[in-house]
Design an enzyme around this catalytic site. Sequence first.
Site, PDB file in Angstrom:
ATOM      1  N   GLU A  27      64.505  76.677 -58.263  1.00 26.14           N
ATOM      2  CA  GLU A  27      64.190  76.300 -56.889  1.00 26.14           C
ATOM      3  C   GLU A  27      63.248  75.095 -56.885  1.00 26.14           C
ATOM      4  O   GLU A  27      62.613  74.777 -57.897  1.00 26.14           O
ATOM      5  CB  GLU A  27      63.532  77.461 -56.157  1.00 26.14           C
ATOM      6  CG  GLU A  27      62.182  77.865 -56.747  1.00 26.14           C
ATOM      7  CD  GLU A  27      61.405  78.799 -55.841  1.00 26.14           C
ATOM      8  OE1 GLU A  27      60.813  78.295 -54.875  1.00 26.14           O
ATOM      9  OE2 GLU A  27      61.386  80.013 -56.127  1.00 26.14           O
ATOM     10  N   LYS A 161      57.471  89.751 -54.764  1.00 24.08           N
ATOM     11  CA  LYS A 161      56.056  89.379 -54.606  1.00 24.08           C
ATOM     12  C   LYS A 161      55.229  90.604 -54.252  1.00 24.08           C
ATOM     13  O   LYS A 161      55.609  91.418 -53.409  1.00 24.08           O
ATOM     14  CB  LYS A 161      55.908  88.294 -53.544  1.00 24.08           C
ATOM     15  CG  LYS A 161      56.542  86.963 -53.955  1.00 24.08           C
ATOM     16  CD  LYS A 161      56.322  85.899 -52.908  1.00 24.08           C
ATOM     17  CE  LYS A 161      56.864  84.559 -53.379  1.00 24.08           C
ATOM     18  NZ  LYS A 161      58.348  84.536 -53.446  1.00 24.08           N
TER      19      LYS A 161
END
Length: 311
Positions: A27, A161
């Site tokens: 990314e 996360k």
Amino acid sequence: MTASVPMDFSTEVAGARSRNIPVVALESTIVAHGLPWPENLAVGQQLEAAVRNGGAVPATIAVLDGRLKIGLEADELVRIARGEGIRKLSRRDLPIVLARDASGATTVSATMICAAKAGIRIFATGGIGGVHRGAEASFDVSADLEELARTPIAVVSAGAKSILDLPKTLEYLETRGVPVIGWQTDRFPAFHYADSGLPVPDRADTVEDVAAILWAQDAVTPAAGLLLANPIPAADALPRQLVEDAITEALAAAAGAGVDGKDLTPDVLRRLAELTNGRSVTANLALAENNARLAAEVARAYGATRGDTPA
């Protein structure tokens, strides 16, 4: 009639494609929006180097001037890192930026879409998004989860996360039929620390096993992704209680400031970095490099399973 997507391959990626060398998608949001200049450029370069060290070719993905970039030339990576006019792109943003000849850095979901368009099967990131804490009231669920359910990309990450609701995130992935494989672990990693306390449905101990699973998925459920959950190395992990205490404080501060929606995650991660004196950022970079290396090894094994050999 299906419109074609304006797409450019970097010189390195084009060469890899012509020679059947495995390619790993990366990314670009971590470069454009994750850290200040010039540290962010160094991080982008380090992640690409980690993929090369693992025996594959990196394809950092972005949109520049309305064109998909599958792999960035050195000057293009600098442009992304400087961040001027670089929008943060999720699935919903891609058609807008492409139609307007604009530029942006891809998040997990947008990177998956672009990688699939380019025929790339393996993608390395830090940690995926998921179901946010309090989602039963806010309905805040990351687009990453839906993308994993419908886009045939294997995502190598350190779990989700740690600021998220991890039990609900795993439940969502189960509901949407996404395989979650623990890399040499029976426990779901929590980004900054290795063990969330939650079990993973399955584990793999060799890249050959992962490659075989991907090959079987190609044959049986070709329109779905897979999450390979790779724990942060023990030497780089943070104490669980330190992270959880900091998250609680950061979420409370964000709520007090009225931060929500797409701004919540970057705001909480910024506060988390402050509350841990930068230790969370160091851990984030270490786990991202670790994921990039593993993704390269998986890509090599996947290519070997398909019978690809470098020319």
